[in-house]
Scaffold this motif. Sequence first.
Motif, PDB file in Angstrom:
ATOM      1  N   LYS A   1       9.237 -28.277  13.684  1.00 32.63           N
ATOM      2  CA  LYS A   1       9.424 -27.567  12.434  1.00 32.63           C
ATOM      3  C   LYS A   1      10.660 -26.659  12.274  1.00 32.63           C
ATOM      4  CE  LYS A   1       4.298 -27.557  11.467  1.00 32.63           C
ATOM      5  NZ  LYS A   1       3.151 -27.142  10.954  1.00 32.63           N
ATOM      6  N   LEU A   2      11.844 -27.370  11.891  1.00 33.12           N
ATOM      7  CA  LEU A   2      12.983 -26.671  12.008  1.00 33.12           C
ATOM      8  C   LEU A   2      13.086 -25.422  11.075  1.00 33.12           C
ATOM      9  CD1 LEU A   2      15.359 -29.759  12.291  1.00 33.12           C
ATOM     10  CD2 LEU A   2      14.077 -28.615  14.059  1.00 33.12           C
ATOM     11  N   ARG A   3      12.376 -25.349  10.188  1.00 30.19           N
ATOM     12  CA  ARG A   3      12.410 -24.164   9.230  1.00 30.19           C
ATOM     13  C   ARG A   3      11.017 -23.621   8.695  1.00 30.19           C
ATOM     14  NH1 ARG A   3      15.783 -28.569   9.805  1.00 30.19           N
ATOM     15  NH2 ARG A   3      17.777 -28.078   9.118  1.00 30.19           N
ATOM     16  N   SER A   4      10.804 -22.671   8.082  1.00 31.21           N
ATOM     17  CA  SER A   4       9.796 -21.992   7.980  1.00 31.21           C
ATOM     18  C   SER A   4       9.085 -22.693   6.633  1.00 31.21           C
ATOM     19  CB  SER A   4       9.820 -20.422   7.681  1.00 31.21           C
ATOM     20  OG  SER A   4      10.734 -20.409   6.609  1.00 31.21           O
ATOM     21  N   ASN A   5       7.994 -22.322   5.997  1.00 30.14           N
ATOM     22  CA  ASN A   5       7.457 -23.108   4.856  1.00 30.14           C
ATOM     23  C   ASN A   5       8.046 -22.391   3.320  1.00 30.14           C
ATOM     24  OD1 ASN A   5       5.879 -25.034   5.888  1.00 30.14           O
ATOM     25  ND2 ASN A   5       4.221 -23.871   6.220  1.00 30.14           N
ATOM     26  N   VAL A   6       8.475 -21.154   3.568  1.00 28.00           N
ATOM     27  CA  VAL A   6       9.071 -20.735   2.304  1.00 28.00           C
ATOM     28  C   VAL A   6      10.579 -20.165   2.610  1.00 28.00           C
ATOM     29  CG1 VAL A   6       6.888 -19.992   1.502  1.00 28.00           C
ATOM     30  CG2 VAL A   6       8.149 -18.258   2.976  1.00 28.00           C
ATOM     31  N   SER A   7      11.367 -20.351   1.490  1.00 27.96           N
ATOM     32  CA  SER A   7      12.789 -20.128   1.649  1.00 27.96           C
ATOM     33  C   SER A   7      12.792 -18.423   1.742  1.00 27.96           C
ATOM     34  CB  SER A   7      13.480 -20.147   0.371  1.00 27.96           C
ATOM     35  OG  SER A   7      13.006 -19.849  -0.553  1.00 27.96           O
ATOM     36  N   SER A   8      14.108 -18.034   2.194  1.00 28.98           N
ATOM     37  CA  SER A   8      14.298 -16.562   2.242  1.00 28.98           C
ATOM     38  C   SER A   8      14.238 -15.794   1.123  1.00 28.98           C
ATOM     39  CB  SER A   8      15.526 -16.249   2.932  1.00 28.98           C
ATOM     40  OG  SER A   8      16.681 -16.984   2.047  1.00 28.98           O
TER      41      SER A   8
ATOM     42  N   GLY B   1      25.296 -26.962  12.043  1.00 30.11           N
ATOM     43  CA  GLY B   1      25.021 -25.568  12.760  1.00 30.11           C
ATOM     44  C   GLY B   1      24.758 -24.382  11.597  1.00 30.11           C
ATOM     45  N   ASP B   2      25.445 -23.500  11.550  1.00 24.65           N
ATOM     46  CA  ASP B   2      25.178 -22.288  10.623  1.00 24.65           C
ATOM     47  C   ASP B   2      25.179 -22.941   9.139  1.00 24.65           C
ATOM     48  OD1 ASP B   2      25.054 -20.659  12.653  1.00 24.65           O
ATOM     49  OD2 ASP B   2      27.137 -19.791  12.540  1.00 24.65           O
ATOM     50  N   ALA B   3      26.203 -23.772   8.736  1.00 26.24           N
ATOM     51  CA  ALA B   3      26.310 -24.346   7.386  1.00 26.24           C
ATOM     52  C   ALA B   3      24.925 -25.267   7.074  1.00 26.24           C
ATOM     53  CB  ALA B   3      27.461 -25.436   7.361  1.00 26.24           C
ATOM     54  N   LEU B   4      24.170 -25.568   7.991  1.00 27.81           N
ATOM     55  CA  LEU B   4      23.167 -26.372   7.930  1.00 27.81           C
ATOM     56  C   LEU B   4      21.825 -25.217   7.617  1.00 27.81           C
ATOM     57  CD1 LEU B   4      21.371 -29.015   7.784  1.00 27.81           C
ATOM     58  CD2 LEU B   4      21.079 -28.584  10.145  1.00 27.81           C
ATOM     59  N   LYS B   5      21.961 -24.065   8.414  1.00 27.00           N
ATOM     60  CA  LYS B   5      20.947 -22.923   8.125  1.00 27.00           C
ATOM     61  C   LYS B   5      21.086 -22.417   6.712  1.00 27.00           C
ATOM     62  CE  LYS B   5      20.301 -21.696  12.945  1.00 27.00           C
ATOM     63  NZ  LYS B   5      20.605 -20.701  13.970  1.00 27.00           N
ATOM     64  N   LYS B   6      22.565 -22.356   6.350  1.00 27.58           N
ATOM     65  CA  LYS B   6      22.755 -21.628   4.748  1.00 27.58           C
ATOM     66  C   LYS B   6      22.250 -22.527   3.953  1.00 27.58           C
ATOM     67  CE  LYS B   6      26.799 -18.961   6.358  1.00 27.58           C
ATOM     68  NZ  LYS B   6      28.216 -18.967   6.054  1.00 27.58           N
ATOM     69  N   LEU B   7      22.279 -23.897   4.155  1.00 26.11           N
ATOM     70  CA  LEU B   7      21.705 -24.938   3.143  1.00 26.11           C
ATOM     71  C   LEU B   7      20.258 -24.682   3.021  1.00 26.11           C
ATOM     72  CD1 LEU B   7      22.625 -27.304   1.435  1.00 26.11           C
ATOM     73  CD2 LEU B   7      21.782 -28.893   3.189  1.00 26.11           C
ATOM     74  N   GLU B   8      19.666 -24.386   4.203  1.00 18.11           N
ATOM     75  CA  GLU B   8      18.215 -24.194   4.145  1.00 18.11           C
ATOM     76  C   GLU B   8      17.930 -22.899   3.215  1.00 18.11           C
ATOM     77  OE1 GLU B   8      14.890 -22.235   7.147  1.00 18.11           O
ATOM     78  OE2 GLU B   8      16.562 -23.335   7.923  1.00 18.11           O
TER      79      GLU B   8
ATOM     80  N   ARG C   1      18.457 -31.378  20.851  1.00 16.43           N
ATOM     81  CA  ARG C   1      18.908 -29.982  21.644  1.00 16.43           C
ATOM     82  C   ARG C   1      19.904 -29.794  21.141  1.00 16.43           C
ATOM     83  NH1 ARG C   1      14.835 -31.648  25.693  1.00 16.43           N
ATOM     84  NH2 ARG C   1      16.228 -32.976  26.527  1.00 16.43           N
ATOM     85  N   GLN C   2      20.947 -30.353  21.008  1.00 14.74           N
ATOM     86  CA  GLN C   2      22.429 -30.176  20.575  1.00 14.74           C
ATOM     87  C   GLN C   2      22.674 -30.064  19.165  1.00 14.74           C
ATOM     88  OE1 GLN C   2      25.241 -32.931  22.560  1.00 14.74           O
ATOM     89  NE2 GLN C   2      23.609 -33.347  24.274  1.00 14.74           N
ATOM     90  N   THR C   3      22.085 -30.752  18.372  1.00 13.36           N
ATOM     91  CA  THR C   3      22.276 -30.781  16.970  1.00 13.36           C
ATOM     92  C   THR C   3      21.395 -30.045  16.097  1.00 13.36           C
ATOM     93  OG1 THR C   3      21.403 -32.694  16.518  1.00 13.36           O
ATOM     94  CG2 THR C   3      23.507 -32.920  17.080  1.00 13.36           C
ATOM     95  N   LYS C   4      20.134 -29.964  16.745  1.00 14.31           N
ATOM     96  CA  LYS C   4      18.812 -29.397  15.896  1.00 14.31           C
ATOM     97  C   LYS C   4      18.701 -29.761  14.414  1.00 14.31           C
ATOM     98  CE  LYS C   4      18.813 -25.240  18.787  1.00 14.31           C
ATOM     99  NZ  LYS C   4      19.832 -26.001  19.651  1.00 14.31           N
ATOM    100  N   ASP C   5      18.933 -31.262  14.184  1.00 16.16           N
ATOM    101  CA  ASP C   5      18.816 -31.803  13.038  1.00 16.16           C
ATOM    102  C   ASP C   5      17.989 -32.594  12.905  1.00 16.16           C
ATOM    103  OD1 ASP C   5      20.479 -33.644  14.149  1.00 16.16           O
ATOM    104  OD2 ASP C   5      22.348 -33.274  12.968  1.00 16.16           O
ATOM    105  N   PHE C   6      17.033 -32.938  13.753  1.00 12.33           N
ATOM    106  CA  PHE C   6      15.866 -34.060  13.632  1.00 12.33           C
ATOM    107  C   PHE C   6      14.707 -33.616  12.968  1.00 12.33           C
ATOM    108  CE2 PHE C   6      19.078 -36.078  16.406  1.00 12.33           C
ATOM    109  CZ  PHE C   6      18.653 -37.414  16.156  1.00 12.33           C
ATOM    110  N   LEU C   7      13.870 -34.458  12.418  1.00  9.42           N
ATOM    111  CA  LEU C   7      12.532 -34.381  11.795  1.00  9.42           C
ATOM    112  C   LEU C   7      11.733 -35.553  12.714  1.00  9.42           C
ATOM    113  CD1 LEU C   7      13.294 -33.769   8.168  1.00  9.42           C
ATOM    114  CD2 LEU C   7      13.239 -32.128   9.829  1.00  9.42           C
TER     115      LEU C   7
END
Length: 270
Positions: free
Chosen positions: A31-38, A70-77, A106-112
């Motif tokens: 679960k790479l992200r939480s259930n609600v956005s920031s 990386g960080d750009a993926l987190k910003k997209l979230e 583990r390297q990319t952290k972009d899998f579901l």
Amino acid sequence: MMFFFRDLAKRIAEIEMELTRARSQGYLRNKLRSNVSSSGHRFLSVIGIYTGFGNRLNRIRIRNSWLPKGDALKKLEEKGIIVGFVIGRSANRGDSLDRNIDDENRQTKDFLILESHEEAQEELPKKAKFFFSSAVETWDADFYVKIADNIDVNLDKLVALLESHRGKSSSYMGCMKSGDVISEEGQQWYEPEWWKFGDDKFYFRHVADPLIILSKNLAEYININSASLQTYAHEDISVGSWMIGLDATYIDEKRLCCSNSGQDRICSIV
């Protein structure tokens, strides 16, 4: 006695549905992200890029083109977009195929990762059940999107398209098509259940692969009823068959149609 068996059959069906929903909560290992956005609002979309064990080069190409890293993926979230590569597990759990995906993740952290789905070409129609069910259980979003890993999209324009339909429920969106059902075994696109499509052997209107968009309530329907939903030889036909009995709004979006270009299909969203 007749009433007993009827009640028993009903209870068995209810238990199967309950088990399906319970399993779906464990489908996504990461679960790479939480259930609600920031911002406290629900997400605009969960975008799953279907991939396979042998498709690493496709994933590298996508990461180097339209998928942020990386960080750009987190910003997209933070902007309300969840996106990642969707894959199941090997039939031989824990083998080198699974380990390679875990190492890459583990390297990319972009899998579901769909823990309960066996990754295989013939299992793609079932993968739709697993993806939409697990995504709607994990993230509260307006839309759930399936994309194949052999196409390129303009992510900004896709997001803008989804924004333009935000607030609309029961949306079933993509490049609509219909066509002949292939009933000759051995032919490409053969459909073993061809006889179910009538004497004319013609598919109903449906969103074609490789990009399918469902609004939240339609994804929830798949999640709740996945134990009893029929799958066909092709994923897009399977999803389309689930929509037929619903009051879904069919949105034929030509900007999501793809043209062949060599071995890859290029989606032009204009």
